[in-house]
Scaffold this active site. Structure first.
Site: not given
Ligand code: NAP
Length: 246
Positions: A63, A141, A154, A156
């Site tokens: 991305v 987040s 993060y 920011a």
């Molecule tokens: P996750 O389980 O670590 O999954 C992250 C996803 O993003 C994976 O599909 C990963 O692909 C993809 N990704 C990472 N870097 C990328 C890049 N440069 N280009 C394309 N794809 C990329 O994370 P999640 O917990 O589902 O988080 C999803 C969103 O929610 C994020 O924006 C995160 O900041 C936000 N969020 C999460 C939480 C939480 O507690 N989990 C809380 C607040 C906000 P690969 O598998 O191929 O690496």
């Protein structure tokens, strides 16, 4: 192809993005999703999407790289037709107190979380404006609302998503395009799987509902925001966090 069109979900192979992709497929949208490495998780997500009776396209796409994003969007349009919606869920963390944070970790988190969101919004928004319809949901987040120690990069990036989305919402509202943000608290995914027992306990201490959220807690709200039931909602940042207070 679905009459409702397709929704692009970044980071759709795992975690919140995967739950969003599956829910939107259940809502009747064809799904295109991207990831960085993908592997078996991406294949499994595709299988489950197709079992819901809609089309699915997925491919690796960093991305943070605008050219790759533009190429991905072009291929999606060729394979699945018009894009009805975009959900930016791809994200990474690289935590450290500011005093120890390498510049590379600052830039990596900003490039993926904030610039990555810009890259996808920029690549679809003109098409949405021309068609006078389209929905964008950006995942940020609570760290972007309150700030979180060891997460200056993060926090920011996620605050940046709030400002960018509110500005974009105003730019495109007159073209029938809506832009909203969902700000999750602690959600059970690979991102939070590494939290030690102490950190998990501290997190629960901040959550009045006394549980870590599930990806489906987030995808239910995204599904609503993408749907016409949210036709009068734009420019909002909505928290899904069990009532968290820092
Ligand atoms: P996750 O389980 O670590 O999954 C992250 C996803 O993003 C994976 O599909 C990963 O692909 C993809 N990704 C990472 N870097 C990328 C890049 N440069 N280009 C394309 N794809 C990329 O994370 P999640 O917990 O589902 O988080 C999803 C969103 O929610 C994020 O924006 C995160 O900041 C936000 N969020 C999460 C939480 C939480 O507690 N989990 C809380 C607040 C906000 P690969 O598998 O191929 O690496």
């Amino acid at each position: 192809m679905s009459e409702q069109g397709c929704v692009v979900v970044t980071g759709g192979s795992r975690g919140i993005g995967r739950a969003v992709a599956l829910q939107l497929a259940a809502d009747g949208f064809d799904i295109a999703f991207c990831y960085r490495t993908g592997g078996a998780a991406a294949e499994e997500t595709e299988k489950e999407i197709r079992e819901l009776g809609v089309e699915c396209y997925h491919a690796p796409c960093d991305v943070a790289d605008l050219e790759s994003v533009q190429a991905f969007v072009k291929t999606v349009e060729e394979k699945l037709g018009g894009i009805a919606g975009l959900v930016n869920s791809a994200g990474i963390v690289k935590d450290n107190p500011m005093v120890l944070m390498p510049a590379a970790d600052w830039h990596a988190v900003i490039d993926t979380n904030l610039t990555g969101t810009y890259n996808f919004c920029r690549s679809v928004v003109f098409g949405f404006m021309k068609r006078r319809s389209g929905v964008i949901v950006n995942i940020s987040s609570v760290a972007g609302v309150f700030g979180n120690p060891t997460q200056s990069n993060y926090s920011a990036a996620k605050s940046g998503i709030h400002g960018m989305s509110r500005a974009l919402a105003k730019e495109v509202a007159g073209y029938g395009v809506r832009v909203n943000v969902v700000a999750p608290g602690f959600i059970e995914t690979d991102m939070t799987a590494g939290l030690g027992e102490k950190a998990r306990k501290a997190a629960l201490g901040m959550i009045p509902m006394k549980r870590i959220g599930e990806p489906e807690d987030v995808s239910d709200l995204v599904s609503f925001l993408v749907s016409d039931r949210a036709a009068y909602i734009t420019g909002q940042v909505i928290q899904v966090d069990g009532g968290i207070a820092f």
